[in-house]
Design a protein around this motif. Structure first.
Motif, mmCIF file in Angstrom:
data_model
loop_
_atom_site.group_PDB
_atom_site.id
_atom_site.type_symbol
_atom_site.label_atom_id
_atom_site.label_comp_id
_atom_site.label_asym_id
_atom_site.label_seq_id
_atom_site.Cartn_x
_atom_site.Cartn_y
_atom_site.Cartn_z
ATOM 1 N N ALA A 120 -7.794 -18.934 -7.215
ATOM 2 C CA ALA A 120 -7.824 -17.666 -7.947
ATOM 3 C C ALA A 120 -6.447 -17.008 -7.957
ATOM 4 N N LEU A 121 -5.681 -17.196 -6.883
ATOM 5 C CA LEU A 121 -4.351 -16.586 -6.777
ATOM 6 C C LEU A 121 -3.275 -17.358 -7.538
ATOM 7 N N ARG A 122 -3.529 -18.647 -7.780
ATOM 8 C CA ARG A 122 -2.478 -19.507 -8.324
ATOM 9 C C ARG A 122 -1.856 -18.975 -9.620
ATOM 10 N N PRO A 123 -2.631 -18.449 -10.568
ATOM 11 C CA PRO A 123 -2.018 -17.934 -11.805
ATOM 12 C C PRO A 123 -1.086 -16.743 -11.578
ATOM 13 N N LEU A 124 -1.191 -16.105 -10.412
ATOM 14 C CA LEU A 124 -0.349 -14.941 -10.131
ATOM 15 C C LEU A 124 0.998 -15.329 -9.523
ATOM 16 N N GLY A 125 1.125 -16.571 -9.076
ATOM 17 C CA GLY A 125 2.393 -17.028 -8.522
ATOM 18 C C GLY A 125 2.737 -16.425 -7.176
ATOM 19 N N THR A 126 1.741 -16.024 -6.397
ATOM 20 C CA THR A 126 2.020 -15.393 -5.104
ATOM 21 C C THR A 126 2.146 -16.442 -3.998
ATOM 22 N N ASP A 127 2.796 -16.031 -2.909
ATOM 23 C CA ASP A 127 2.900 -16.883 -1.733
ATOM 24 C C ASP A 127 3.045 -15.982 -0.505
ATOM 25 N N ALA A 128 3.389 -16.565 0.629
ATOM 26 C CA ALA A 128 3.435 -15.815 1.889
ATOM 27 C C ALA A 128 4.683 -14.967 2.036
ATOM 28 N N VAL A 129 5.639 -15.114 1.146
ATOM 29 C CA VAL A 129 6.887 -14.336 1.224
ATOM 30 C C VAL A 129 6.654 -12.988 0.539
ATOM 31 N N LYS A 130 6.883 -11.893 1.268
ATOM 32 C CA LYS A 130 6.592 -10.557 0.750
ATOM 33 C C LYS A 130 7.874 -9.708 0.714
ATOM 34 N N ALA A 131 8.819 -10.163 -0.110
ATOM 35 C CA ALA A 131 10.104 -9.468 -0.203
ATOM 36 C C ALA A 131 9.948 -8.038 -0.709
ATOM 37 N N HIS A 132 8.873 -7.767 -1.445
ATOM 38 C CA HIS A 132 8.679 -6.414 -1.976
ATOM 39 C C HIS A 132 8.567 -5.364 -0.869
ATOM 40 N N MET A 133 8.206 -5.805 0.328
ATOM 41 C CA MET A 133 8.070 -4.857 1.436
ATOM 42 C C MET A 133 9.411 -4.230 1.838
ATOM 43 N N THR A 134 10.469 -5.005 1.680
ATOM 44 C CA THR A 134 11.790 -4.498 2.065
ATOM 45 C C THR A 134 12.679 -4.215 0.870
ATOM 46 N N ASP A 135 12.408 -4.838 -0.279
ATOM 47 C CA ASP A 135 13.205 -4.567 -1.473
ATOM 48 C C ASP A 135 12.897 -3.192 -2.049
ATOM 49 N N ALA A 136 11.627 -2.844 -2.148
ATOM 50 C CA ALA A 136 11.247 -1.532 -2.673
ATOM 51 C C ALA A 136 11.748 -0.445 -1.717
ATOM 52 N N PRO A 137 12.216 0.683 -2.246
ATOM 53 C CA PRO A 137 12.770 1.720 -1.368
ATOM 54 C C PRO A 137 11.740 2.506 -0.578
ATOM 55 N N ALA A 138 10.466 2.331 -0.911
ATOM 56 C CA ALA A 138 9.429 3.084 -0.195
ATOM 57 C C ALA A 138 8.125 2.294 -0.185
ATOM 58 N N LEU A 139 7.371 2.495 0.871
ATOM 59 C CA LEU A 139 6.009 1.981 0.960
ATOM 60 C C LEU A 139 5.069 3.170 1.150
ATOM 61 N N VAL A 140 3.944 3.131 0.481
ATOM 62 C CA VAL A 140 2.875 4.083 0.767
ATOM 63 C C VAL A 140 1.756 3.274 1.413
ATOM 64 N N VAL A 141 1.519 3.524 2.691
ATOM 65 C CA VAL A 141 0.441 2.830 3.394
ATOM 66 C C VAL A 141 -0.758 3.768 3.433
ATOM 67 N N VAL A 142 -1.850 3.310 2.852
ATOM 68 C CA VAL A 142 -3.048 4.140 2.739
ATOM 69 C C VAL A 142 -4.027 3.762 3.842
ATOM 70 N N PHE A 143 -4.481 4.768 4.571
ATOM 71 C CA PHE A 143 -5.478 4.572 5.618
ATOM 72 C C PHE A 143 -6.761 5.288 5.231
ATOM 73 N N GLN A 144 -7.871 4.678 5.582
ATOM 74 C CA GLN A 144 -9.164 5.333 5.416
ATOM 75 C C GLN A 144 -9.616 5.856 6.773
ATOM 76 N N GLN A 145 -10.122 7.067 6.772
ATOM 77 C CA GLN A 145 -10.596 7.691 8.010
ATOM 78 C C GLN A 145 -12.097 7.419 8.136
ATOM 79 N N ARG A 146 -12.462 6.608 9.103
ATOM 80 C CA ARG A 146 -13.875 6.234 9.267
ATOM 81 C C ARG A 146 -14.712 7.398 9.777
ATOM 82 N N TYR A 147 -14.085 8.311 10.510
ATOM 83 C CA TYR A 147 -14.775 9.501 11.023
ATOM 84 C C TYR A 147 -13.720 10.552 11.315
#
Length: 236
Positions: A120-147
């Motif tokens: 299912a992922l193959r058409p997207l061309g993804t792999d284990a390398v996640k350069a976007h984590m450090t190339d992009a100037p910001a990350l928004v990490v979203v957390f859900q509060q269970r309680y």
């Protein structure tokens, strides 16, 4: 001369409070204006793409914060607003997140995902390398509060957490795109490391990592086709 700027009320838990209605009388938009707005929004959102190649150029921080504020207007179960958005700009923290994510991704791509998911992922061309984590100037990490925890230490359950946070994330992507920024939903599995790296409390569970920035000058995206309105709409 005194400052008469209204200060917005601060949110406090309303668990168990009585129903207190207030008037809501928004001005109705003329039909022609409504049609024009909808057509323009459809056009703009049709241009949104998930980006994995980011420029390192800085983005206006207030734009990202305003987009998060838009996301926080999302409807939620019992109006409990069970979300936390962590804006990560520090390069070292982003590097730590990338390293931890890639460790998990390598395991996943080496067999944990299974062939059906990999296919299912193959058409997207993804792999284990996640350069976007450090190339992009910001990350928004979203957390859900269970309680949430009351002042007396009592735990109170949140309701429809997945649905509520999912809606908020969708609104965040929309707000970022309409503000001229690109984004990507990244969900490394498992994501427990995010709570540890970002020192979040026990009641929070990572939901998604969203790199935010401008597309790189040589950015490519998969040549995909979205379903048409006729393929997704059922009229009864």
């Amino acid at each position: 001369m005194s400052d008469t700027t209204a200060v917005p009320p601060q949110w406090t838990p309303i668990h168990g409070a009585p129903y207190q209605p207030v008037p809501h009388r928004p001005e109705r938009i003329a039909a022609d204006d409504s049609l024009a707005r909808a057509a323009r929004l459809r056009q703009l959102m049709g241009e949104r793409r998930t980006v994995r190649q980011f420029s390192s150029d800085p983005v206006p921080e207030q734009v990202v914060k305003d987009a998060i504020a838009c996301a926080a207007t999302a409807p939620s179960g019992a109006h409990q607003q069970p979300w936390t958005f962590v804006l990560v700009k520090d390069p070292e923290v982003r590097r730590s997140i990338r390293e931890a994510a890639e460790r998990e991704e390598r395991i996943s791509y080496d067999g944990r995902l299974g062939e059906e998911w990999l296919a299912a992922l193959r058409p997207l061309g993804t792999d284990a390398v996640k350069a976007h984590m450090t190339d992009a100037p910001a990350l928004v990490v979203v957390f859900q509060q269970r309680y949430w925890v009351g002042e007396d230490g009592t735990r109170h359950k949140h309701y429809y957490v997945d649905e509520s946070v999912g809606i908020a994330v969708g609104m965040l992507l929309c707000a970022l795109h309409l503000s001229g920024l690109a984004a990507l939903i990244h969900t490394p599995s498992p994501m427990r490391f995010l709570r540890e790296v970002l020192d979040r409390p026990e009641n929070e569970k990572a939901f998604a990592v969203i790199p935010v920035g401008y597309p790189a000058d040589d950015c490519d995206v998969p040549g995909l086709v979205r379903k048409s309105l006729e393929q997704v709409l059922v009229e009864i």
